[in-house]
Design a protein around this motif. Structure first.
Motif, PDB file in Angstrom:
ATOM      1  N   PRO A 221      45.802  42.559  51.599  1.00 48.18           N
ATOM      2  CA  PRO A 221      45.069  42.035  52.752  1.00 48.18           C
ATOM      3  C   PRO A 221      43.556  42.205  52.678  1.00 48.18           C
ATOM      4  O   PRO A 221      42.810  41.318  53.085  1.00 48.18           O
ATOM      5  CB  PRO A 221      45.646  42.825  53.933  1.00 48.18           C
ATOM      6  N   GLU A 222      43.099  43.340  52.164  1.00 48.02           N
ATOM      7  CA  GLU A 222      41.653  43.581  52.137  1.00 48.02           C
ATOM      8  C   GLU A 222      40.941  42.562  51.259  1.00 48.02           C
ATOM      9  O   GLU A 222      39.940  41.946  51.668  1.00 48.02           O
ATOM     10  CB  GLU A 222      41.371  45.003  51.639  1.00 48.02           C
ATOM     11  N   ALA A 223      41.473  42.332  50.057  1.00 50.41           N
ATOM     12  CA  ALA A 223      40.830  41.380  49.147  1.00 50.41           C
ATOM     13  C   ALA A 223      40.970  39.946  49.646  1.00 50.41           C
ATOM     14  O   ALA A 223      40.096  39.116  49.411  1.00 50.41           O
ATOM     15  CB  ALA A 223      41.436  41.506  47.750  1.00 50.41           C
ATOM     16  N   ALA A 224      42.056  39.651  50.363  1.00 47.66           N
ATOM     17  CA  ALA A 224      42.305  38.285  50.821  1.00 47.66           C
ATOM     18  C   ALA A 224      41.511  37.929  52.075  1.00 47.66           C
ATOM     19  O   ALA A 224      41.407  36.751  52.427  1.00 47.66           O
ATOM     20  CB  ALA A 224      43.791  38.086  51.094  1.00 47.66           C
ATOM     21  N   LEU A 225      40.949  38.932  52.731  1.00 40.23           N
ATOM     22  CA  LEU A 225      40.276  38.683  54.013  1.00 40.23           C
ATOM     23  C   LEU A 225      39.036  37.809  53.847  1.00 40.23           C
ATOM     24  O   LEU A 225      38.168  38.075  53.018  1.00 40.23           O
ATOM     25  CB  LEU A 225      39.881  40.022  54.647  1.00 40.23           C
ATOM     26  N   THR A 226      38.973  36.754  54.645  1.00 37.42           N
ATOM     27  CA  THR A 226      37.792  35.894  54.738  1.00 37.42           C
ATOM     28  C   THR A 226      37.588  35.582  56.214  1.00 37.42           C
ATOM     29  O   THR A 226      38.365  36.021  57.068  1.00 37.42           O
ATOM     30  CB  THR A 226      37.970  34.574  53.968  1.00 37.42           C
ATOM     31  N   GLY A 227      36.541  34.801  56.535  1.00 32.88           N
ATOM     32  CA  GLY A 227      36.384  34.311  57.897  1.00 32.88           C
ATOM     33  C   GLY A 227      35.316  35.017  58.702  1.00 32.88           C
ATOM     34  O   GLY A 227      34.611  35.900  58.200  1.00 32.88           O
ATOM     35  N   PRO A 228      35.204  34.649  59.970  1.00 32.59           N
ATOM     36  CA  PRO A 228      34.088  35.141  60.788  1.00 32.59           C
ATOM     37  C   PRO A 228      34.122  36.638  61.069  1.00 32.59           C
ATOM     38  O   PRO A 228      33.068  37.254  61.214  1.00 32.59           O
ATOM     39  CB  PRO A 228      34.220  34.329  62.086  1.00 32.59           C
ATOM     40  N   VAL A 229      35.302  37.238  61.162  1.00 29.10           N
ATOM     41  CA  VAL A 229      35.342  38.688  61.398  1.00 29.10           C
ATOM     42  C   VAL A 229      34.788  39.426  60.194  1.00 29.10           C
ATOM     43  O   VAL A 229      33.968  40.339  60.327  1.00 29.10           O
ATOM     44  CB  VAL A 229      36.773  39.159  61.721  1.00 29.10           C
ATOM     45  N   GLU A 230      35.196  39.037  59.003  1.00 32.02           N
ATOM     46  CA  GLU A 230      34.680  39.694  57.791  1.00 32.02           C
ATOM     47  C   GLU A 230      33.168  39.540  57.707  1.00 32.02           C
ATOM     48  O   GLU A 230      32.457  40.478  57.347  1.00 32.02           O
ATOM     49  CB  GLU A 230      35.320  39.093  56.545  1.00 32.02           C
ATOM     50  N   ARG A 231      32.657  38.363  58.061  1.00 29.88           N
ATOM     51  CA  ARG A 231      31.212  38.102  57.995  1.00 29.88           C
ATOM     52  C   ARG A 231      30.445  38.731  59.147  1.00 29.88           C
ATOM     53  O   ARG A 231      29.218  38.659  59.196  1.00 29.88           O
ATOM     54  CB  ARG A 231      30.957  36.587  58.010  1.00 29.88           C
ATOM     55  N   CYS A 232      31.187  39.317  60.080  1.00 30.94           N
ATOM     56  CA  CYS A 232      30.594  39.854  61.316  1.00 30.94           C
ATOM     57  C   CYS A 232      29.818  38.760  62.048  1.00 30.94           C
ATOM     58  O   CYS A 232      28.728  38.976  62.578  1.00 30.94           O
ATOM     59  CB  CYS A 232      29.683  41.057  61.025  1.00 30.94           C
TER      60      CYS A 232
END
Length: 286
Positions: A221-232
């Protein structure tokens, strides 16, 4: 080791065929619905039993492949027979062996939970996929390692867990499977409000979901995470919350996104995610 099945539904059909093809002797099937037992016996080249007592006498291990709510009741019927030294097994993901079989310690029987972590959708074809499934074992008796080694030899990966961990195990399975359906349904409804048909919405989401699932399975999950939450990207997340149709949808979005913040912090420890957490708090203004 001779195995008998009480109940002739999809799980009973599938496990029986899986065992027979793997060289594990299956005595046959008993069911209140004789036609189902006859059908299962024919499918597995075993025997249909008209008498529960005869199945018990002929079998070393008894699998209660009936609906979860029926397992304790069926076991109560089994207690009328001599069970000393026999194995009593069920395939429920949520119940421990001791919970499923009330008073089993007084019978002299060994008791196990043998749960295939797999959606058994067809009683005629699912057995073909069980070698690639994962099995979780729990219970009390000397046969756990035998089941682990035997199942492993047939193809599946196997994990033995304690009774204390059984409910957490099943909750984990539900989150990774059933609860995903809720998230996808929410997505479909949002796309529907944009003019998508259900069919078109599923077609549009399919490549996204497949690619993400492959990345999740391969890298976690950590490596696969993308999107607005990851980008803050707090502005985008605030817009998302504002466009959701009701409080239930916002609660779902917030709860899942707060978990994503935990992942994002591990992935980007240098990033300050406090503003994101503030937006995701219950009751926060959007």
């Amino acid at each position: 080791m001779k195995i008998g099945f009480i109940g002739a539904g999809k799980v009973g059909f599938s496990l029986g065929k899986f065992f027979v093809q793997g060289g594990i002797p299956v005595t046959g099937y008993y069911s209140r619905h004789q036609g189902s037992a006859q059908e299962a016996a024919l499918f597995t080249s075993t025997k249909q039993y008209d008498s529960l007592m005869s199945l018990v006498q002929d079998s070393d291990a008894l699998f209660l492949t009936v609906p979860d709510g029926m397992i304790p009741l069926v076991f109560t019927q089994l207690r009328e027979y001599r069970l000393t030294g026999k194995q009593i097994c069920h395939c429920s993901g949520a119940m421990t062996a001791r919970e499923a079989f009330p008073g089993v310690a007084d019978t002299g029987a060994y008791h196990y939970s043998i749960h295939p972590l797999f959606p058994v959708s067809s009683k005629y074809t699912a057995y073909r996929e069980l070698p690639g499934a994962f099995f979780c074992l729990e219970g009390e008796g000397p046969h756990l390692t035998w089941w682990r080694d035997t199942l492993t030899a047939l193809g599946p990966r196997v994990q033995i867990i304690s009774g204390e961990g059984k409910v957490r195990y099943h909750a984990a399975c539900a989150m990774a499977s059933n609860l995903v359906c809720a998230l996808v349904q929410e997505s479909l409804e949002l796309l529907g409000s944009c003019g998508f048909s259900q069919e078109l919405a599923l077609s549009a989401l399919a490549p996204l979901m497949r690619a993400n699932l492959e990345h999740l399975i391969q890298d976690g999950p950590e490596a696969a995470l993308t999107g607005p939450v990851e980008r803050c990207d707090t502005e985008t997340v605030a817009k998302h919350l504002a466009c959701l149709p009701d409080d239930s949808s916002r609660q779902l979005y917030r709860a899942a996104s707060r978990k994503l913040v935990d992942l994002a912090r591990k992935k980007h420890p240098e990033t300050n995610y406090a503003p994101m957490n503030d937006i995701l708090k219950e009751g926060s203004s959007i």
